[in-house]
Structures are given as C-alpha cells and as structure tokens.
Design an enzyme around this catalytic site. Sequence first.
Site, PDB file in Angstrom:
ATOM      1  N   GLN A  21       7.107  -3.605   0.255  1.00  9.81           N
ATOM      2  CA  GLN A  21       7.529  -4.162   1.544  1.00  9.81           C
ATOM      3  C   GLN A  21       8.895  -3.573   1.945  1.00  9.81           C
ATOM      4  O   GLN A  21       9.158  -2.440   1.612  1.00  9.81           O
ATOM      5  CB  GLN A  21       7.569  -5.694   1.507  1.00  9.81           C
ATOM      6  CG  GLN A  21       6.190  -6.343   1.456  1.00  9.81           C
ATOM      7  CD  GLN A  21       5.564  -6.371   0.058  1.00  9.81           C
ATOM      8  OE1 GLN A  21       6.203  -6.770  -0.898  1.00  9.81           O
ATOM      9  NE2 GLN A  21       4.328  -5.965  -0.062  1.00  9.81           N
ATOM     10  N   GLY A  29       0.871  -1.172   0.000  1.00  5.11           N
ATOM     11  CA  GLY A  29       0.000   0.000   0.000  1.00  5.11           C
ATOM     12  C   GLY A  29       0.902   1.213   0.000  1.00  5.11           C
ATOM     13  O   GLY A  29       1.557   1.498   0.995  1.00  5.11           O
TER      14      GLY A  29
HETATM   15  P1  GDP Z   1       5.074   2.853   1.611  1.00  2.00           P
HETATM   16  O1  GDP Z   1       4.333   1.572   1.707  1.00  2.00           O
HETATM   17  O2  GDP Z   1       6.535   2.693   1.914  1.00  2.00           O
HETATM   18  O3  GDP Z   1       4.864   3.587   0.313  1.00  2.00           O
HETATM   19  O4  GDP Z   1       4.495   3.785   2.759  1.00  2.00           O
HETATM   20  P2  GDP Z   1       2.922   4.000   3.124  1.00  2.00           P
HETATM   21  O5  GDP Z   1       2.317   4.825   2.065  1.00  2.00           O
HETATM   22  O6  GDP Z   1       2.287   2.714   3.468  1.00  2.00           O
HETATM   23  O7  GDP Z   1       3.058   4.776   4.494  1.00  2.00           O
HETATM   24  C1  GDP Z   1       3.710   6.013   4.584  1.00  2.00           C
HETATM   25  C2  GDP Z   1       2.687   7.083   5.024  1.00  2.00           C
HETATM   26  O8  GDP Z   1       3.363   8.237   5.422  1.00  2.00           O
HETATM   27  C3  GDP Z   1       1.754   7.522   3.920  1.00  2.00           C
HETATM   28  O9  GDP Z   1       0.519   7.860   4.476  1.00  2.00           O
HETATM   29  C4  GDP Z   1       2.438   8.776   3.349  1.00  2.00           C
HETATM   30  O10 GDP Z   1       1.526   9.696   2.770  1.00  2.00           O
HETATM   31  C5  GDP Z   1       3.028   9.354   4.593  1.00  2.00           C
HETATM   32  N1  GDP Z   1       4.295  10.069   4.421  1.00  2.00           N
HETATM   33  C6  GDP Z   1       5.326   9.815   3.579  1.00  2.00           C
HETATM   34  N2  GDP Z   1       6.349  10.658   3.839  1.00  2.00           N
HETATM   35  C7  GDP Z   1       5.945  11.442   4.846  1.00  2.00           C
HETATM   36  C8  GDP Z   1       6.585  12.488   5.591  1.00  2.00           C
HETATM   37  O11 GDP Z   1       7.736  12.849   5.366  1.00  2.00           O
HETATM   38  N3  GDP Z   1       5.853  13.046   6.601  1.00  2.00           N
HETATM   39  C9  GDP Z   1       4.588  12.655   6.902  1.00  2.00           C
HETATM   40  N4  GDP Z   1       3.963  13.250   7.904  1.00  2.00           N
HETATM   41  N5  GDP Z   1       3.970  11.672   6.235  1.00  2.00           N
HETATM   42  C10 GDP Z   1       4.650  11.075   5.229  1.00  2.00           C
HETATM   43  P1  IMO Z   2       4.382  -1.814   1.652  1.00  2.00           P
HETATM   44  O1  IMO Z   2       4.838  -2.021   0.219  1.00  2.00           O
HETATM   45  C1  IMO Z   2       4.135  -3.435   5.676  1.00  2.00           C
HETATM   46  C2  IMO Z   2       3.592  -7.765   6.037  1.00  2.00           C
HETATM   47  C3  IMO Z   2       2.295  -8.280   6.631  1.00  2.00           C
HETATM   48  C4  IMO Z   2       2.804  -9.523   7.319  1.00  2.00           C
HETATM   49  C5  IMO Z   2       3.860 -10.038   6.348  1.00  2.00           C
HETATM   50  C6  IMO Z   2       3.370 -11.142   5.411  1.00  2.00           C
HETATM   51  O2  IMO Z   2       3.182  -0.954   1.759  1.00  2.00           O
HETATM   52  O3  IMO Z   2       5.522  -1.368   2.487  1.00  2.00           O
HETATM   53  P2  IMO Z   2       1.835 -11.044   3.242  1.00  2.00           P
HETATM   54  O4  IMO Z   2       0.420 -10.622   3.055  1.00  2.00           O
HETATM   55  O5  IMO Z   2       2.812 -10.282   2.409  1.00  2.00           O
HETATM   56  O6  IMO Z   2       2.038 -12.528   3.094  1.00  2.00           O
HETATM   57  O7  IMO Z   2       2.154 -10.737   4.789  1.00  2.00           O
HETATM   58  O8  IMO Z   2       4.277  -8.919   5.586  1.00  2.00           O
HETATM   59  N1  IMO Z   2       3.454  -6.855   4.877  1.00  2.00           N
HETATM   60  C7  IMO Z   2       3.661  -5.541   4.926  1.00  2.00           C
HETATM   61  N2  IMO Z   2       3.955  -4.734   5.970  1.00  2.00           N
HETATM   62  N3  IMO Z   2       4.062  -2.920   4.441  1.00  2.00           N
HETATM   63  C8  IMO Z   2       3.807  -3.713   3.375  1.00  2.00           C
HETATM   64  O9  IMO Z   2       3.870  -3.277   2.102  1.00  2.00           O
HETATM   65  C9  IMO Z   2       3.544  -5.086   3.605  1.00  2.00           C
HETATM   66  N4  IMO Z   2       3.232  -6.129   2.803  1.00  2.00           N
HETATM   67  C10 IMO Z   2       3.191  -7.215   3.588  1.00  2.00           C
HETATM   68  O10 IMO Z   2       1.741  -7.357   7.530  1.00  2.00           O
HETATM   69  O11 IMO Z   2       3.468  -9.181   8.504  1.00  2.00           O
HETATM   70 MG    MG Z   3       2.683   0.774   2.719  1.00  2.00          MG
END
Ligand code: GDP
Ligand code: IMO
Ligand code: MG
Length: 428
Positions: free
Chosen positions: A225, A40
């Site tokens: 991940q 995500g």
């Molecule tokens: P990803 O899976 O590594 O792309 O990260 P996610 O999108 O799951 O989680 C990161 C969250 O932090 C998201 O809601 C972003 O919009 C937010 N985000 C990213 N960089 C920053 C930052 O520098 N500051 C804040 N406050 N939020 C951030």
């Molecule tokens: P992004 O790309 C955080 C975690 C799950 C679980 C383990 C195995 O957004 O960083 P799965 O469904 O892949 O077999 O689950 O991996 N996990 C993540 N944790 N960010 C993710 O993706 C993840 N994708 C899987 O929570 O612990």
């Molecule tokens: Mg994520």
Amino acid sequence: MSVTVIVGAQWGDEGKGKITDYLAERSEVVVRYQGGNNAGHTVEKDGVQYKLHLIPSGILYPDKICVIGNGVVVDPSALLKEIEDLKAKGVEVKEDNLKISDRAHVVFPYHIKEDELEEKGKGDEDLGTTKKGIGPCYRDKTERIGIRMCDLMNAEVFREKLKKNLERKNKIFKDIYGEEGFDFEQIFETYREYAERLRPYVTDTSVLLYNLAKEGKKILFEGAQGTLLDLDFGTYPYVTASHPVAGGATVGAGIGPTMIDNVIGVVKAYTTRVGKGPFPTELKDEIGDFLREKGYEYGTTTGRPRRCGWIDIVMLRYAVRVSGITSLALTKLDTLTGLEKIKICTGYKINGKIIEDFPASLEELKMCEPIYEEMEGWSENIQDVRSFEDLPLNAKKYVKRLEELVGVEFSIISVGPEREETIVLRNF
Ligand code: GDP
Ligand code: IMO
Ligand code: MG
C-alpha cells in the site's frame, strides 16, 4: 546499506515491487511487514511478469531469504496458490527461502464475507476495498479474537478458537445480514490441510531477523500500500487497516527502530489511486485517460481502473516527514513521454489561504484547490536511457524540480517495468 525500508509515498501502486526486486540483488533478506493479499506488486524479469501479493519481491532470486512478518495478514489459500504459480514459472519457493511469522494473523472465509457484506451495506459510501478480508482480519486482531499462524499449527487450540469465532460470526451473518453462515467442519478440515502445507515455512521471524541483522546481513523491508492508505496517516476512512509507513516495519517485523538505516520512498512520476476518497490532483479528462492507458493503470489485484492525476508535492513532503524518508525512487517517468506540458502541484489553497501541510480532515482536503506549476514535456523515448545525463533536457528539469520542491534526493529513476530499465543515481 544494511537495513532499508521501502515505502509507498502515495496511494499505493507506486512500483514498490519493481524497486524492491531491483534492490534485492544487493540484499540478503526481503521482508513484508504489513498488509495482505490486497497488495499487488508486479515484477518483470526477462519479459516475464510476476504478480506478487503476499510473497516478498525478492523471491525471484533463489539465494534471498523472503520473510512474511507478524504484521502481515495471511490468507493461506491465496499464499499457497501464489507459491504454486511461482513454482510453475520456475521460481524456487522452499522452506529455506520463505519464512512466515508464527505471529501473523490468518485470514478466513468469514473475513472475506464480512468485507463484502460491509461494503455492500455502505451503499454509495463504500470504501472500495479489495474485498480480500483484510480489514475484518485486522479488526479481529485488535479485538483479541484473531487466529495466528502458531494457533493454526496446533489442532486443539485452532479447534477451540475457530469454534468460538464461528459461533459469533455466523450469528452476525444470520441476524444482521440474513445470510448463511459457514460450516465449522469444512473450514476446520480445509485449514488443517493448509496448516500442514505451510508448517515448514512457519517460524519466529523476529528472532530470525535479529540474528541475520547481527550477522551483518543486508535486509530490505518491502512496504505494501502507501502512506496515504496508512490507517493513521492516510485519507481516513478511505485507507487500509495497517501501517504502510516506515514505522510499521518495526512492529510488523519485530525489529527495533534503531536498526533502520535508510528509508526509500517510492513515488510515481504522477499520482494514482484505486478505490474511493478525495484526490486533489485527479484528472478526469483526456490527460487522465492518457496516463491510465500509457501507464497501464489497472489494479494488479482487482483489475479496477486506477484514477490518475498530477504529482502532488504536499503529499510527498508529508510522506517524507511521517516515514523519515532518506531518498526517493521515482518510477514511471517514461509514462509522461509525449505530454506537451506537465504539471506539478506545489501547494493547496482553501478559500484563498495556502495550505502547506496535508490536512487530517477529509472535508478540508475536499476543499483544497491544487496550485500548479507547469513544465515543458518531452517526446523522446526514454526506456533505454541508463544514465541521468542521457535523459532529455526537459525530463532532467522535471526531476530536478521535483527534488528541489520535495527537499529529498532521488536515488533511483525507473524508466520501464523491467529490472534493467533503471537509472541509479546513488550507490547502495
Ligand atoms: P506496487 O504495488 O507499488 O508494487 O506497484 P504495482 O505493481 O501495483 O504497479 C506498478 C506497475 O507499473 C506495474 O505494472 C509495474 O510493472 C509497472 N512499472 C514499475 N515501474 C515502472 C516504470 O518505471 N515504467 C513503467 N512503464 N512501468 C513501471
Ligand atoms: P499495493 O501494495 C492500491 C486500497 C483499496 C481501498 C483501500 C482499502 O499494490 O500498493 P483494503 O482491501 O486494503 O481494505 O482496501 O485500500 N488498497 C490499495 N490501493 N494499492 C494497494 O496495494 C492497495 N491495497 C489496498 O483500493 O481503497
Ligand atoms: Mg500494487
């Protein structure tokens, strides 16, 4: 910058989507090489939030080519929904700017059911997966019974493979779990329809990437991940079923390792983890709650609250080593604003002995006691800061100390979710 891989240096959710979107402006091609819609990635642009699961975070620029590589497992229904949702927000998704590998494996409803039943069957020892069928789909791939995009495109091949798989899967559902199986015709018809909708995007993406690289196009690989969720290098078995580390980009996209010029590790200014497994610097107190609420640490895919803790240098050095990280992008520095003291885990101790390398054994990891260094916090809002010099003194000290401890330079500091809330320290 010609070919750059972006990897998560922790347990995922480091802000890879935001950093990929930011760097995509300077690239021509953005590629996902592993994972599926367990990922995500949140991107914010002009106050609008986009949650990407399968589509690379370059999609918000209409002129970038976005590639879903062979190493990704694709749930067609999730992908088609994502395409529709993006279109509804005015984002262009066409056969010109989205390409899907003909070698990518396809996720089926039976994978999702297997994921759910296996997690349930493990009781308290469940892994806390996203229940998107990712592990079971990769299992079928290694078991050599997977169905790939190229198979889905051919009705006869697809019919045969699906028939065999369903016979086997339905027997398992019935005999082991006492559950209903799936109806062949229903899945076949539904997936035939998906196939026709996806056909325009499906191609040999390895050839495409090779030719684009030869033309000198700048290519960005977007890891999903993170290092500690890697099947080999993560906290096994609490890991995902693919290879987020930089090496994963070569097998997951069909490019040679000599093509990679840079590896950017994305690291959050603290640590989070969603799902189960040991977490040495976890904070189960009000500081952990502060980070969760201030950083809005709730899963993009599952909505689960993320576990929060201090930044961990042992982990970051490990990530740098296994992916050959050449620079780091620090995210969410703004979330730490308001904390009086900030801790950095500089090492682990087991029974008085200092551990410098991240252990393979979970039993050892569970015994690790973090060694902390404490730093002064800052209270100024930093979301509008655009140059390193303008950061509060204590924030600068924190970043410099991290850089010193990890031994790799920071190229980007992110101070907010929006594209422009970014400090660039090095030209790409
Ligand atoms: P990803 O899976 O590594 O792309 O990260 P996610 O999108 O799951 O989680 C990161 C969250 O932090 C998201 O809601 C972003 O919009 C937010 N985000 C990213 N960089 C920053 C930052 O520098 N500051 C804040 N406050 N939020 C951030
Ligand atoms: P992004 O790309 C955080 C975690 C799950 C679980 C383990 C195995 O957004 O960083 P799965 O469904 O892949 O077999 O689950 O991996 N996990 C993540 N944790 N960010 C993710 O993706 C993840 N994708 C899987 O929570 O612990
Ligand atoms: Mg994520």
